[in-house]
Design a protein around this motif. Structure first.
Motif, PDB file in Angstrom:
ATOM      1  N   ASN A  32       0.818  -1.222   0.000  1.00  0.00           N
ATOM      2  CA  ASN A  32       0.000   0.000   0.000  1.00  0.00           C
ATOM      3  C   ASN A  32       0.854   1.276   0.000  1.00  0.00           C
ATOM      4  OD1 ASN A  32       0.895  -0.242   2.670  1.00  0.00           O
ATOM      5  ND2 ASN A  32      -0.935   0.749   3.482  1.00  0.00           N
ATOM      6  N   VAL A  33       2.187   1.131   0.131  1.00  0.00           N
ATOM      7  CA  VAL A  33       3.058   2.303   0.083  1.00  0.00           C
ATOM      8  C   VAL A  33       4.145   2.181  -0.985  1.00  0.00           C
ATOM      9  CG1 VAL A  33       2.689   2.902   2.510  1.00  0.00           C
ATOM     10  CG2 VAL A  33       4.573   1.371   1.888  1.00  0.00           C
ATOM     11  N   TRP A  34       4.173   1.084  -1.727  1.00  0.00           N
ATOM     12  CA  TRP A  34       5.247   0.829  -2.691  1.00  0.00           C
ATOM     13  C   TRP A  34       4.648   0.249  -3.956  1.00  0.00           C
ATOM     14  CZ3 TRP A  34       7.707  -3.362  -5.142  1.00  0.00           C
ATOM     15  CH2 TRP A  34       9.025  -3.140  -5.595  1.00  0.00           C
ATOM     16  N   GLU A  35       4.929   0.876  -5.108  1.00  0.00           N
ATOM     17  CA  GLU A  35       4.439   0.408  -6.394  1.00  0.00           C
ATOM     18  C   GLU A  35       5.443  -0.552  -7.014  1.00  0.00           C
ATOM     19  OE1 GLU A  35       2.326  -0.443  -8.318  1.00  0.00           O
ATOM     20  OE2 GLU A  35       1.921   0.916  -9.973  1.00  0.00           O
ATOM     21  N   SER A  36       4.950  -1.554  -7.716  1.00  0.00           N
ATOM     22  CA  SER A  36       5.836  -2.508  -8.372  1.00  0.00           C
ATOM     23  C   SER A  36       6.643  -1.835  -9.474  1.00  0.00           C
ATOM     24  CB  SER A  36       5.016  -3.645  -8.991  1.00  0.00           C
ATOM     25  OG  SER A  36       4.271  -4.321  -8.012  1.00  0.00           O
ATOM     26  N   ASN A  37       7.836  -2.370  -9.716  1.00  0.00           N
ATOM     27  CA  ASN A  37       8.651  -1.929 -10.833  1.00  0.00           C
ATOM     28  C   ASN A  37       7.949  -2.253 -12.145  1.00  0.00           C
ATOM     29  OD1 ASN A  37      10.893  -2.773 -12.963  1.00  0.00           O
ATOM     30  ND2 ASN A  37      11.813  -1.273 -11.577  1.00  0.00           N
ATOM     31  N   ILE A  38       8.239  -1.476 -13.184  1.00  0.00           N
ATOM     32  CA  ILE A  38       7.609  -1.663 -14.483  1.00  0.00           C
ATOM     33  C   ILE A  38       7.848  -3.073 -15.026  1.00  0.00           C
ATOM     34  CG2 ILE A  38       9.606  -0.620 -15.623  1.00  0.00           C
ATOM     35  CD1 ILE A  38       5.951  -0.560 -16.848  1.00  0.00           C
TER      36      ILE A  38
END
Length: 261
Positions: free
Chosen positions: A69-75
């Motif tokens: 909920n605080v970190w987006e996955s790498n592309i």
């Protein structure tokens, strides 16, 4: 081994370790030590570097490429996740776009799936800050392509920051297509404020707003609110989403399109 060979060897191991974690979604320190024939301490140092690069996130006992909920996955991970669902959603979204119109796409991999269908609708004017979409559409006949610039972020393969927001706010498009990493009953969310600022600007620049999200993102929240669901004219989600979540979405929103797989 000289210093250049040593650095080259570490770089290759970092790349291979990141690919290993992305492919599996997550991995333990013990698993990585055995797979790459290095010590546990070396794995910890490697994961520190990969986290610094934004490739993975360290967790207790290992690392993950999956979002929190605080970190987006790498592309790299997002390009491999839920691809069938994203393509089904993209076909529905493409059916909502009229030939000859102007379309703004955000830097989501769901919007990239939509971009793959836009050649069938040409002529179109397409605006995006996603470098992979720019590469794709640059070779598509009868697409007038406008790149939304700003500061390049390798983790997302897109342009963000004040320059991008200014570029978005300087135009007005017929349709804007965005995705977010989490959707509750009332709001769309994302983990990173720079992404949120661009998405909000895009929603303000579109006459018709489409939210395209796969079912894994429903009934979740992230750190920052992007917009209330009422701000979207259409929400498109895939049929693999749990029936209860789809019904809750329909109960609260006037138009929900379900993409059949």
């Amino acid at each position: 081994m000289n210093s250049r060979q040593h650095t080259s060897g570490k770089s290759a191991r970092w790349r291979d370790m990141a690919e290993h974690i992305v492919r599996r979604g997550s991995a333990t320190v013990t698993e990585l030590a055995e797979s790459f024939d290095v010590s546990v301490m070396t794995v910890h140092r490697d994961l520190d570097e990969l986290e610094r690069q934004g490739m993975v996130r360290k967790v207790r006992g290992g690392a993950t490429a999956q979002a929190s909920n605080v970190w987006e996955s790498n592309i790299a991970y997002r390009l491999t996740a839920h691809t069938a669902e994203k393509d089904a959603i993209a076909r529905v979204v493409a059916g909502l776009i009229e030939p000859g119109s102007s379309v703004m796409l955000d830097d989501s991999t769901t919007a990239l799936a939509v971009a793959r269908h836009l050649g069938e609708l040409a002529p179109l004017t397409v605006l995006t800050n996603f470098l992979e979409a720019i590469r794709l559409l640059a070779a598509t006949p009868d697409i007038r392509l406008i790149a939304l610039g700003g500061e390049y972020h390798a983790t997302h393969d897109s342009f963000l920051g004040l320059g991008c927001v200014d570029a978005v706010e300087a135009v007005s498009t017929d349709v804007v297509v965005v995705s977010t990493s989490a959707v509750s009953d009332q709001f769309a969310f994302h983990q990173e404020q720079e992404i949120v600022l661009v998405k909000r600007a895009m929603l303000g620049s579109g006459t018709r707003r489409i939210l395209a999200v796969d079912g894994s993102k429903l009934a979740r929240v992230a750190l920052h609110r992007v917009a209330p669901l009422d701000d979207f004219d259409v929400i498109v989600v895939d049929s693999n989403a749990p029936a209860e979540m789809l019904q809750r979405l329909r109960d609260r929103h006037r138009r929900v399109e379900v993409a059949q797989l």
